[in-house]
Design an enzyme around this catalytic site. Structure first.
Site, short mmCIF file in Angstrom:
data_model
loop_
_atom_site.label_atom_id
_atom_site.label_comp_id
_atom_site.label_asym_id
_atom_site.label_seq_id
_atom_site.Cartn_x
_atom_site.Cartn_y
_atom_site.Cartn_z
N SER A 1 -1.73 66.06 77.33
CA SER A 1 -2.39 67.48 76.73
C SER A 1 -1.41 67.85 75.10
O SER A 1 -2.69 67.60 74.51
CB SER A 1 -1.33 68.56 77.40
OG SER A 1 0.15 68.30 77.17
N HIS B 1 -0.64 64.85 85.53
CA HIS B 1 0.20 66.01 84.76
C HIS B 1 1.02 67.15 84.80
O HIS B 1 1.57 67.12 85.67
CB HIS B 1 -0.96 65.53 82.67
CG HIS B 1 0.04 66.12 82.09
ND1 HIS B 1 1.05 66.20 81.81
CD2 HIS B 1 -0.90 66.52 80.81
CE1 HIS B 1 1.37 66.31 80.47
NE2 HIS B 1 0.61 66.81 79.72
N HIS C 1 6.90 58.51 85.78
CA HIS C 1 6.82 59.09 83.96
C HIS C 1 6.44 57.81 83.90
O HIS C 1 7.14 56.28 84.10
CB HIS C 1 8.32 59.37 84.04
CG HIS C 1 7.68 60.94 82.95
ND1 HIS C 1 7.43 59.40 81.20
CD2 HIS C 1 7.65 61.51 82.18
CE1 HIS C 1 6.87 61.04 80.49
NE2 HIS C 1 7.01 61.94 81.10
N ARG D 1 14.95 67.30 81.80
CA ARG D 1 14.09 68.82 81.93
C ARG D 1 14.30 68.97 83.02
O ARG D 1 14.83 70.14 84.23
CB ARG D 1 12.53 68.14 81.22
CG ARG D 1 12.83 68.26 80.00
CD ARG D 1 11.22 68.05 79.82
NE ARG D 1 11.00 67.10 80.51
CZ ARG D 1 9.56 66.60 80.88
NH1 ARG D 1 8.04 67.74 79.80
NH2 ARG D 1 8.45 65.75 81.26
N ASP E 1 8.73 68.62 86.73
CA ASP E 1 8.39 69.36 87.53
C ASP E 1 8.57 69.42 89.03
O ASP E 1 8.19 69.95 89.68
CB ASP E 1 6.42 68.46 87.46
CG ASP E 1 5.33 68.83 87.11
OD1 ASP E 1 5.97 69.65 85.74
OD2 ASP E 1 5.14 67.76 86.09
N1 CMX Z 1 4.24 58.52 94.29
C1 CMX Z 1 3.18 57.15 94.11
N2 CMX Z 1 3.32 56.65 93.94
C2 CMX Z 1 4.02 56.29 92.35
C3 CMX Z 1 4.48 57.78 92.16
C4 CMX Z 1 4.90 58.52 92.78
N3 CMX Z 1 5.64 59.71 92.22
N4 CMX Z 1 4.69 57.18 90.60
C5 CMX Z 1 3.83 56.16 89.84
N5 CMX Z 1 3.08 55.71 91.70
C6 CMX Z 1 2.02 54.17 91.23
C7 CMX Z 1 1.25 54.39 90.64
O1 CMX Z 1 -0.12 55.23 91.12
C8 CMX Z 1 0.90 52.82 90.41
O2 CMX Z 1 0.26 52.96 91.10
P1 CMX Z 1 -1.13 52.23 91.49
O3 CMX Z 1 -0.64 51.00 90.62
O4 CMX Z 1 -1.74 51.69 92.71
O5 CMX Z 1 -2.46 52.66 89.82
C9 CMX Z 1 1.75 52.37 89.87
O6 CMX Z 1 3.29 53.43 91.00
C10 CMX Z 1 2.80 52.28 88.91
O7 CMX Z 1 2.89 53.61 87.70
P2 CMX Z 1 3.41 53.07 87.15
O8 CMX Z 1 3.37 52.32 85.91
O9 CMX Z 1 5.13 53.46 87.55
O10 CMX Z 1 3.39 55.41 86.22
P3 CMX Z 1 2.30 55.71 85.21
O11 CMX Z 1 2.33 55.59 84.40
O12 CMX Z 1 1.16 54.34 85.89
O13 CMX Z 1 2.10 57.03 85.87
C11 CMX Z 1 3.10 59.60 86.64
C12 CMX Z 1 3.05 57.93 85.73
C13 CMX Z 1 3.64 60.27 86.35
C14 CMX Z 1 1.58 59.90 86.27
C15 CMX Z 1 2.49 58.69 88.23
O14 CMX Z 1 4.52 58.31 88.01
C16 CMX Z 1 2.78 60.35 88.99
O15 CMX Z 1 1.69 60.05 89.62
N6 CMX Z 1 3.34 61.20 89.50
C17 CMX Z 1 3.45 61.58 90.09
C18 CMX Z 1 2.25 62.89 89.60
C19 CMX Z 1 3.47 63.57 88.85
O16 CMX Z 1 4.78 63.97 89.07
N7 CMX Z 1 3.04 63.93 87.71
C20 CMX Z 1 4.22 65.02 86.24
C21 CMX Z 1 3.82 63.82 85.02
C22 CMX Z 1 4.95 64.92 84.23
C23 CMX Z 1 4.31 65.70 83.33
O17 CMX Z 1 3.62 65.21 82.54
O18 CMX Z 1 4.13 66.66 84.01
#
Ligand code: CMX
Length: 458
Positions: free
Chosen positions: A264, A294, A343, A352, A398
């Site tokens: 964002s 996000h 994250h 937070r 979140d």
């Molecule tokens: N549950 C399951 N798998 C997860 C995970 C979770 N909470 N967090 C990361 N992973 C997975 C990723 O999907 C990725 O899998 P692939 O290799 O198959 O693509 C792997 O672990 C590595 O990811 P990462 O390097 O740890 O995390 P990223 O930087 O790629 O992504 C984020 C970060 C937030 C998108 C991810 O942790 C996620 O999807 N979390 C759940 C959604 C969420 O809570 N988002 C809100 C974040 C805060 C915000 O922006 O508001």
């Protein structure tokens, strides 16, 4: 009292509009003094360090969402992977201690945060109050926006409504008007500041109209400029609980900014770099916030928790570390993420999250949903670590917010990301003001083709 449509509201805002002009001079005067100082600072940094190397970019980073690439300046906040966010150098506990509060309240007033984000200086109570007045003076909506929101189908997602309403507000852009009139580029920041303050001021009413119209009968309380930003927002949403006001103050403060690389913030900054006005830029940022990885994760978290509760009731099992562990594995084995965990930058529990947990411990220790959130917190980091993919198994912002909102009766979780958006405006628009003041150029990183990469390194 709730009144149909906004005639009364408009007149209440209009009378606030006529409040003495002296109430906005402090902030504008301070920024007028700071702009040349910060312009000189930028020039000096570039003269001294312009040719220093911040880091190299690997092929993995180019394919990997530019994770860790240091290529943007964002002054309003900085994220440390271990410690979490600092807003203009201040951690969340420091903000809770140092920012002005509402009478009898413990949580920071977001109006004080706006002053801090814009100026870099902690405000006095008087200065925070001045921001409250500025918000009230600028809150009136142009005539076409409310009917437009009321005409949206209730099935349209609230974030789609929110982003569309922000675009519709763009008719009010003083920057766009000044640009059309040929304003000199050294004056851009003055018109940007007008838009930034106007937009922050108008968002609560836009957001409240979306809420009242989508989930209730469309009636909305009169705008009450005797209240602070958060309490007035809560009344317009239809809530009248001073503890919820405290939560709203905390909520709007902590969701405001998370440095510049998140979707964002980056989207707002990127679109703004084309000299698109703050309305166009912020709307773009909100389209990014609406993604489930996000901001929409706050909606997803509550779905996940409520589904857990329903499933456990059906299976007649208690919430326990073992049952939550099994349920988490079911989610992972179905190829889904556990929302609210992980994250891109953080590698520890998000502060937070921690401050919301402290709020829950203080105000709703016996809530069933809070107990589930606590059990999830005990178990999920271990499961994600065992799963072995996630780089950060800890909860983010979140993971907690929905349960707090539910507690005060805001049960419509498809709305939650709009609240995140109202808050996020404070950070990304404050930075957009400085982007204009510092004359930041159009953003244009270099992209490469897969063919180019293979030819270079094979
Ligand atoms: N549950 C399951 N798998 C997860 C995970 C979770 N909470 N967090 C990361 N992973 C997975 C990723 O999907 C990725 O899998 P692939 O290799 O198959 O693509 C792997 O672990 C590595 O990811 P990462 O390097 O740890 O995390 P990223 O930087 O790629 O992504 C984020 C970060 C937030 C998108 C991810 O942790 C996620 O999807 N979390 C759940 C959604 C969420 O809570 N988002 C809100 C974040 C805060 C915000 O922006 O508001």
């Amino acid at each position: 009292m709730l009144a149909r449509a906004s005639v009364a509201a408009r007149s209440a805002i209009a009378s606030a509009h006529g409040a003495p002009a002296r109430s906005m001079s402090g902030l504008v005067d301070r920024l007028t003094a700071l702009v040349p100082e910060k312009q000189a600072e930028k020039k000096a940094v570039l003269a001294a360090h312009g040719d220093k190397v911040l880091g190299n970019v690997t092929v993995s980073q180019a394919y990997g969402g530019a994770r860790g690439v240091q290529c943007m300046v964002w002054d309003t906040s900085l994220l440390d992977a271990e410690e979490g966010i600092r807003f203009r150098g201040h951690s969340i506990p420091e903000l809770q201690e140092k920012l002005p509060k509402a009478p009898g309240g413990d949580e920071p007033l977001p109006e004080g945060l706006i002053w801090l984000l814009l100026t870099g200086e902690l405000p006095t109570a008087e200065q925070a109050k001045e921001v409250t007045e500025i918000m009230h003076q600028r809150a009136a909506l142009p005539d076409h926006v409310e009917p437009m929101i009321r005409a949206f189908p209730k099935s349209m997602h609230p974030m789609t409504q929110f982003s569309s309403a922000v675009l519709a507000l763009q008719t009010e852009s003083k920057f766009a008007q000044a640009y059309k009139n040929g304003v000199h580029k050294t004056e851009y920041w003055k018109h940007t500041l007008e838009d930034v303050l106007d937009l922050m001021a108008k968002l609560p009413r836009v957001a409240a109209l979306i809420y009242r119209n989508t989930y209730h009968d469309g009636t909305i309380a009169d705008y009450d400029s005797s209240l602070d930003y958060s309490a007035n927002f809560n009344r317009m949403l239809g809530f009248n609980d001073t503890n919820f006001d405290e939560l709203m103050r905390l909520y709007l403060t902590i969701h405001s900014d998370h440095e510049g690389g998140n979707v964002s913030a980056h989207a707002t900054h990127l679109v703004g770099s084309a000299l698109s006005d703050p309305y166009l830029s912020f709307s773009a940022g909100m389209n990014g916030l609406a993604g489930p990885l996000h901001g929409l994760a706050n909606q997803e978290v509550l779905d996940w928790i409520l589904e857990l509760q329903r499933t456990f009731a059906e299976r007649n099992v208690e919430v326990s570390p073992e049952t939550v562990r099994d349920y988490t594995w079911e989610t992972l084995n179905a190829g889904k993420v556990v929302p609210g965990y992980g994250h891109a930058v953080l590698r520890k529990t998000d502060p937070r999250y921690t401050c919301q947990r402290e709020f829950a411990l203080k105000h709703l220790p016996d809530s069933e949903l809070f107990k589930i959130v606590s059990s999830v917190f005990e178990v999920v980091p271990d499961v994600l670590t065992e799963h072995g993919k996630t780089q950060n198994p800890w909860p983010n912002v979140d993971a907690h917010s929905g349960v707090l909102l539910m507690n005060y009766g805001m049960t419509e979780n498809t709305y939650y990301t709009v609240l995140f958006g109202v808050s996020r405006a404070m950070g990304v628009l404050s930075q957009l003001f400085w982007d204009r003041a510092l004359g930041m150029p159009i953003e244009r990183p270099k992209s490469l083709t897969t063919e180019w990469i293979k030819n270079k390194f094979d």
